[in-house]
Scaffold this active site. Sequence first.
Site, PDB file in Angstrom:
ATOM      1  N   ASP A 191      36.601 147.131  49.790  1.00  0.00           N
ATOM      2  CA  ASP A 191      37.697 147.933  49.242  1.00  0.00           C
ATOM      3  C   ASP A 191      37.432 148.185  47.757  1.00  0.00           C
ATOM      4  O   ASP A 191      37.489 149.317  47.268  1.00  0.00           O
ATOM      5  CB  ASP A 191      39.000 147.127  49.435  1.00  0.00           C
ATOM      6  CG  ASP A 191      40.243 147.940  49.145  1.00  0.00           C
ATOM      7  OD1 ASP A 191      40.122 149.136  48.849  1.00  0.00           O
ATOM      8  OD2 ASP A 191      41.348 147.361  49.194  1.00  0.00           O
TER       9      ASP A 191
ATOM     10  N   ASP B 259      30.313 139.375  42.483  1.00  0.00           N
ATOM     11  CA  ASP B 259      30.483 139.613  41.046  1.00  0.00           C
ATOM     12  C   ASP B 259      29.231 140.286  40.474  1.00  0.00           C
ATOM     13  O   ASP B 259      29.308 141.241  39.700  1.00  0.00           O
ATOM     14  CB  ASP B 259      30.831 138.319  40.292  1.00  0.00           C
ATOM     15  CG  ASP B 259      30.063 137.105  40.790  1.00  0.00           C
ATOM     16  OD1 ASP B 259      29.328 137.222  41.788  1.00  0.00           O
ATOM     17  OD2 ASP B 259      30.177 136.030  40.163  1.00  0.00           O
TER      18      ASP B 259
ATOM     19  N   ASP C 213      35.467 151.833  45.918  1.00  0.00           N
ATOM     20  CA  ASP C 213      36.150 152.662  44.916  1.00  0.00           C
ATOM     21  C   ASP C 213      35.311 152.745  43.648  1.00  0.00           C
ATOM     22  O   ASP C 213      35.191 153.804  43.027  1.00  0.00           O
ATOM     23  CB  ASP C 213      37.533 152.081  44.576  1.00  0.00           C
ATOM     24  CG  ASP C 213      38.630 152.747  45.396  1.00  0.00           C
ATOM     25  OD1 ASP C 213      38.324 153.159  46.534  1.00  0.00           O
ATOM     26  OD2 ASP C 213      39.766 152.854  44.912  1.00  0.00           O
TER      27      ASP C 213
ATOM     28  N   TYR D 201      42.721 140.520  54.552  1.00  0.00           N
ATOM     29  CA  TYR D 201      43.844 141.450  54.690  1.00  0.00           C
ATOM     30  C   TYR D 201      44.606 141.231  56.001  1.00  0.00           C
ATOM     31  O   TYR D 201      45.717 141.716  56.160  1.00  0.00           O
ATOM     32  CB  TYR D 201      43.368 142.913  54.617  1.00  0.00           C
ATOM     33  CG  TYR D 201      42.886 143.353  53.247  1.00  0.00           C
ATOM     34  CD1 TYR D 201      42.881 142.477  52.159  1.00  0.00           C
ATOM     35  CD2 TYR D 201      42.442 144.649  53.027  1.00  0.00           C
ATOM     36  CE1 TYR D 201      42.436 142.872  50.919  1.00  0.00           C
ATOM     37  CE2 TYR D 201      42.002 145.056  51.769  1.00  0.00           C
ATOM     38  CZ  TYR D 201      41.994 144.149  50.725  1.00  0.00           C
ATOM     39  OH  TYR D 201      41.551 144.549  49.489  1.00  0.00           O
TER      40      TYR D 201
ATOM     41  N   LYS E 209      30.373 135.971  48.749  1.00  0.00           N
ATOM     42  CA  LYS E 209      30.629 134.986  47.690  1.00  0.00           C
ATOM     43  C   LYS E 209      30.341 133.627  48.324  1.00  0.00           C
ATOM     44  O   LYS E 209      31.183 132.727  48.353  1.00  0.00           O
ATOM     45  CB  LYS E 209      32.088 135.139  47.212  1.00  0.00           C
ATOM     46  CG  LYS E 209      32.436 134.382  45.950  1.00  0.00           C
ATOM     47  CD  LYS E 209      31.805 134.964  44.693  1.00  0.00           C
ATOM     48  CE  LYS E 209      32.162 134.101  43.495  1.00  0.00           C
ATOM     49  NZ  LYS E 209      31.359 134.384  42.300  1.00  0.00           N
TER      50      LYS E 209
END
Length: 357
Positions: free
Chosen positions: A248, A224, A252, A141, A192
């Site tokens: 992020d 994943d 959620d 980000y 990852k």
Amino acid sequence: MAKTIAILPGDGIGPEIIAEAVKVLETLQKSVNLDVHLQQALVGGAAIDATGHPLPTDTLELAKKADAILLGAVGGPKWESLDIAIRPEKGLLGLRSELKLFANLRPALLFPELANASTLKPEVVEGLDILIVRELTGGIYFGQPRGFRTLDNGQRQGFNTLVYTESEIERIARVAFESAEKRQQRLCSVDKANVLEATEFWREIVTQISKDYPNVQLTHMYVDNAAMQLVRAPKQFDVIVTTNMFGDILSDLASQLTGSIGMLPSASLDTNNKGMYEPIHGSAPDIAGQNLANPLATILSVAMMLRYSLDQPKLATAVENAVSQVLRDGLRTKDIQEEGQKAVTTREMGDAVAAYL
Ligand code: NAD
């Protein structure tokens, strides 16, 4: 010496839910002499209306000098047509970056009384208590270079950069290990590493730091798989630490395991455990001003503040217990109401929590 708490109600339901959280703080001031000084300031749309800027200098100065910040929520349709540079959300992002709040702590805790409010089967989520530690000021980000360009072959391209320095990984890892030490001593680092060098490096540094925390059992999981495991068997997790973007998304996802957005608090901390505390939900313009909002996420944010920034773990537990108790008594705001239950108002919920304290 009294600790200063900056109180930033913001917009929409912000002032209503913050009023109930302040009620809880004032109750603790009276009942156990909690030595805090509460100072209110404007942020978001309310600040734009009053000063033309979502994060006025006075507010930023107060937030910098305060020991902790309690924020309601910002934004709403009234300000959506404004230029992106001065929208209410810039006030929030400005606070996070100016105060270097790199560690975002989001507990996903299911109160037993609300097991039926989750979209998952009660037996999958009953007893759920996960803490997600998300890196908040680095990663893809913020990485440079970023932008749009035209390649030699004439193709247009959008690009971002995923970068993490050793110190960025080390500081978030330490927050996660220290949090795990205070809980069930299990930490799962999500990356990852099979595909991305930046997260292979993440895994290497987290493993290195783990030597300083021999009591914490460290595991690694690809993102994943973590997404799948969070809905398959979420109770296997205690603390999860992960990068900005993975956190992020996963936080959620995890918040929904517990049923209502109106129940979940969060903390964003700097290196000295100074923090900004806020519910994870937004300003809920659809119910603003109606005394309908659930104030418990904000009240639980006060509990996190007591634990992380004010060094009052017993009072934090007392606030959490008071919330449990009002739920056990059957009190429900509209968002967590079940069939046959009468809904209470925002103020009635705050009063009930304060009464238990
Ligand atoms: P939202 O979280 O405000 O609302 C989503 C839904 O959840 C709505 O139906 C709302 O009524 C309900 N809800 C939220 N909090 C509740 C509570 N405490 N009690 C009962 N019900 C509650 O998300 P949105 O509608 O996408 O966004 C509304 C505004 O909030 C936008 O301007 C958005 O930018 C802003 N926002 C701010 C923050 C923040 O300040 N941290 C976070 C997310 C969204």
